[in-house]
Design a protein around this motif. Sequence first.
Motif, PDB file in Angstrom:
ATOM      1  N   HIS A   6       1.120  -1.072   0.262  1.00 52.78           N
ATOM      2  CA  HIS A   6      -0.089   0.195   0.069  1.00 52.78           C
ATOM      3  C   HIS A   6       0.741   1.213   0.187  1.00 52.78           C
ATOM      4  CE1 HIS A   6      -3.051  -3.285   0.586  1.00 52.78           C
ATOM      5  NE2 HIS A   6      -2.579  -3.322   1.473  1.00 52.78           N
ATOM      6  N   SER A  40      -6.269   1.686   2.640  1.00 56.35           N
ATOM      7  CA  SER A  40      -8.069   0.978   3.683  1.00 56.35           C
ATOM      8  C   SER A  40      -7.975   1.962   4.181  1.00 56.35           C
ATOM      9  CB  SER A  40      -7.797  -0.409   3.668  1.00 56.35           C
ATOM     10  OG  SER A  40      -9.117  -0.396   3.856  1.00 56.35           O
ATOM     11  N   HIS A  43      -9.465  -6.308  -0.604  1.00 57.04           N
ATOM     12  CA  HIS A  43      -9.069  -5.317   0.521  1.00 57.04           C
ATOM     13  C   HIS A  43      -9.964  -5.802   2.236  1.00 57.04           C
ATOM     14  CE1 HIS A  43      -6.070  -3.917   3.463  1.00 57.04           C
ATOM     15  NE2 HIS A  43      -5.199  -4.303   2.695  1.00 57.04           N
TER      16      HIS A  43
HETATM   17  C1  GRE Z   1      -3.596  -3.583   6.047  1.00 54.15           C
HETATM   18  O1  GRE Z   1      -3.673  -4.740   6.624  1.00 54.15           O
HETATM   19  O2  GRE Z   1      -3.690  -3.003   4.896  1.00 54.15           O
HETATM   20  C2  GRE Z   1      -4.198  -2.576   7.261  1.00 54.15           C
HETATM   21  C3  GRE Z   1      -3.309  -2.720   8.683  1.00 54.15           C
HETATM   22  C4  GRE Z   1      -3.795  -1.630   9.644  1.00 54.15           C
HETATM   23  C5  GRE Z   1      -4.248  -0.807   9.251  1.00 54.15           C
HETATM   24  C6  GRE Z   1      -4.855  -0.668   7.932  1.00 54.15           C
HETATM   25  C7  GRE Z   1      -4.992  -1.000   6.510  1.00 54.15           C
HETATM   26  O3  GRE Z   1      -2.316  -3.907   8.057  1.00 54.15           O
HETATM   27  O4  GRE Z   1      -5.113  -1.213   5.817  1.00 54.15           O
END
Ligand code: GRE
Length: 327
Positions: free
Chosen positions: A10, A61, A164
Amino acid sequence: MDGKIGLEEHFGVADFLHDSEGVVPADRWPELKSRILDIHDRRLRLMDAFGMEMMILSLTSPGIQEIPDAPTAIETARRLNDYLAEEIAKRPDRFQGFAALPMQDPDAACLELERCIGTLGFRGALVNGFTELGENREALYYDLPRYRPFWALMERLGVPFYLHPRNPSPRNAGVYEGQEWLMGPTWAFGSETATHALRLMGSGLFDEHPNLAILMGHLGEGLPYSIWRVDNHNAWAKAPPKHKAKRGLRDYFQENFYLTTSGNFHTPSLMCAMAELGSDHILFSTDWPFENIDQAALWFDSVDMSEADRRKIGRTNAQKLFKLGGD
Ligand code: GRE
Ligand code: ZN
């Protein structure tokens, strides 16, 4: 192994980080923030150090999914997809992209998907669970009839859809009241996302569109371990299943779903996922910046499996699924 490709990786931008704050203890936020914002510096150095050739990047996310106003969601998705395309253009050999989509408006989501795949050259779409819409933040799941044209387009374009996690909406989160420690990746993400995936399977979506490819992270959010029971509970009663799908849900899970190792670096869970779906449907990922690239890579490189399976899971399954070319 060298040449690994990661799919749940991400990024964020400074003026759209409001919802990531609070996902880690306050004293860790500066570290997480710098990880999220960086693409070409520390991230690339870690990729080099731990044998990752490529990341297919996605917006962190819940991203576009938590914007209740459709026009704002559409505008924000366009802007952030354009930003991602510019960053990828600097190192297309190391970074590719997933589209962020304004699912608040299915027609607009279709237009943005076509733009992202056709014009920006993205490899698929990554959507962060249900989408919120309107003042009372209705939670929209993608088995709803309004999304069928979107799925038809996904199938026609032949690109994967990554489901996701996000946290459940407050009205579905009663069981977590006073138990906030269970939210997020600890538990609520997985439970919420597995339920959403089951809704898709049970809706008949994959009867109508048998060539859809759905990715899930975290080795399937518990489903490899549970899917048999979904179909077989109380089999003596011979009650027909009360969903709309033509076949047992495990059939769709095995044919239409692909699972990544993101954030779940646990060998027995990997073995269960491989046993249920086969090594052709499992793909390496880290979940950077929320999990560590070194931990993911050192674990994956040392798991006791055939080198043929390691190569598939680490690299070649992704090359095929995302039509990346290369050896
Ligand atoms: C993710 O796994 O993408 C994640 C986390 C913790 C907070 C937000 C998030 O592991 O998107
Ligand atoms: Zn993630």
